[in-house]
Scaffold this active site. Structure first.
Site, PDB file in Angstrom:
ATOM      1  N   ARG A 285       0.969   6.415   3.565  1.00 24.03           N
ATOM      2  CA  ARG A 285       1.633   5.154   3.235  1.00 24.03           C
ATOM      3  C   ARG A 285       1.027   4.551   1.974  1.00 24.03           C
ATOM      4  O   ARG A 285      -0.171   4.690   1.744  1.00 24.03           O
ATOM      5  CB  ARG A 285       1.471   4.150   4.383  1.00 24.03           C
ATOM      6  CG  ARG A 285       2.360   4.415   5.558  1.00 24.03           C
ATOM      7  CD  ARG A 285       2.352   3.257   6.530  1.00 24.03           C
ATOM      8  NE  ARG A 285       1.261   2.307   6.253  1.00 24.03           N
ATOM      9  CZ  ARG A 285       1.083   1.176   6.886  1.00 24.03           C
ATOM     10  NH1 ARG A 285       1.909   0.828   7.840  1.00 24.03           N
ATOM     11  NH2 ARG A 285       0.084   0.373   6.607  1.00 24.03           N
TER      12      ARG A 285
ATOM     13  N   ARG B 112      -5.664   8.194   6.619  1.00 24.93           N
ATOM     14  CA  ARG B 112      -4.529   8.268   7.532  1.00 24.93           C
ATOM     15  C   ARG B 112      -3.325   8.975   6.905  1.00 24.93           C
ATOM     16  O   ARG B 112      -2.906   8.652   5.802  1.00 24.93           O
ATOM     17  CB  ARG B 112      -4.143   6.851   7.964  1.00 24.93           C
ATOM     18  CG  ARG B 112      -3.131   6.818   9.090  1.00 24.93           C
ATOM     19  CD  ARG B 112      -3.179   5.507   9.776  1.00 24.93           C
ATOM     20  NE  ARG B 112      -2.883   4.434   8.828  1.00 24.93           N
ATOM     21  CZ  ARG B 112      -2.230   3.324   9.162  1.00 24.93           C
ATOM     22  NH1 ARG B 112      -1.818   3.165  10.403  1.00 24.93           N
ATOM     23  NH2 ARG B 112      -1.999   2.382   8.271  1.00 24.93           N
TER      24      ARG B 112
ATOM     25  N   ARG C 111      -7.014  -4.554  -1.085  1.00 30.48           N
ATOM     26  CA  ARG C 111      -6.908  -5.290   0.182  1.00 30.48           C
ATOM     27  C   ARG C 111      -8.280  -5.746   0.655  1.00 30.48           C
ATOM     28  O   ARG C 111      -8.460  -6.866   1.146  1.00 30.48           O
ATOM     29  CB  ARG C 111      -6.288  -4.397   1.266  1.00 30.48           C
ATOM     30  CG  ARG C 111      -4.777  -4.368   1.268  1.00 30.48           C
ATOM     31  CD  ARG C 111      -4.253  -3.180   2.050  1.00 30.48           C
ATOM     32  NE  ARG C 111      -4.494  -3.269   3.484  1.00 30.48           N
ATOM     33  CZ  ARG C 111      -4.561  -2.201   4.304  1.00 30.48           C
ATOM     34  NH1 ARG C 111      -4.419  -0.989   3.815  1.00 30.48           N
ATOM     35  NH2 ARG C 111      -4.763  -2.355   5.581  1.00 30.48           N
TER      36      ARG C 111
END
Ligand SMILES: [Zn+2]
Length: 227
Positions: A168, A135, A179
């Site tokens: 990001r 992304r 994560r």
């Protein structure tokens, strides 16, 4: 819905970052005509409208502490008791732990209800990493691109305003791996909890959105006779 029987369904959707839980949860909600309840949305609603539970939750969040289970469970059950949930609901992001799952079972039992099925969207780490690290965003106009799924015409440049795209911190490969590991470690006991009672249904979330949707609907038919 082709099935006119008086069913009520309490579905739990499991799946880590990038597993497509939001998209599939929304699809199931539309397909079954029952609301999708996201614990994150519930927290935000309660805090925003300054309910007693919201104020209580906020006091923990402000201290950097985890919101205690009884507060979270009260919010979820309060939501489940509203009229639009009379035919059931799709739970997204709750329960997160075995104690929460046990408390949910108790509360449902008191209402002569029970969990119908736990749908677990499993996706290979490698695919999740591809999905989550691809992304790229535009700081200027807010447009979002994906190197595989929605590539900009020119790499690193926004199609709409021509500015440079950025990634990001959360989408950096090292952060993503971390994560994913945290999620998988945290939810394993929960998956075992539901597997032991025969409620866990694993769906291959690495397929296309349409294929995952087809498998979820198939599971509702074969496991619950609904749809
Ligand atoms: Zn732009």
């Amino acid at each position: 819905m082709s099935n006119q029987g008086m069913w009520s369904l309490y579905l739990i959707l499991l799946g880590g970052p990038g597993a497509g839980k939001g998209t599939q949860g929304q699809m199931l909600s539309t397909y079954l005509g029952i609301p999708r309840i996201s614990s994150g949305d519930l927290f935000r609603e309660h805090i925003h409208s300054r309910t007693d539970l919201g104020r209580l939750a906020q006091s923990f969040i402000e201290q950097g502490a985890l919101v205690p289970d009884d507060i979270t469970i009260s919010m979820v059950m309060d939501r489940l008791d509203r009229p639009d949930c009379r035919r059931g609901t799709i739970l997204d992001g709750f329960p997160r732990t075995v104690p929460q799952a046990e408390a949910l079972d108790d509360e449902l039992r008191r209402r002569a209800k029970q969990i119908s099925l736990v749908l677990d969207l499993q996706v290979a780490f490698q695919i999740l990493i591809e999905r989550l690290t691809g992304r790229w965003l535009c700081r200027v106009c807010g447009a979002s691109f994906h190197t595989k799924l929605r590539p900009p015409a020119m790499a690193g440049i926004c199609d709409f305003c021509g500015n440079t795209l950025f990634q990001r911190e959360d989408d950096h490969p090292e952060t993503v791996v971390q994560r994913l590991e945290v999620y998988s470690h945290q939810t394993e006991p929960l998956r075992q909890f539901y597997a032991q009672v025969g409620l866990l249904h694993v769906v291959d979330g690495g397929q296309s959105v349409e294929e995952v949707q087809r498998d979820l609907i198939q599971a509702l038919k074969t496991r619950l006779g609904v749809g």
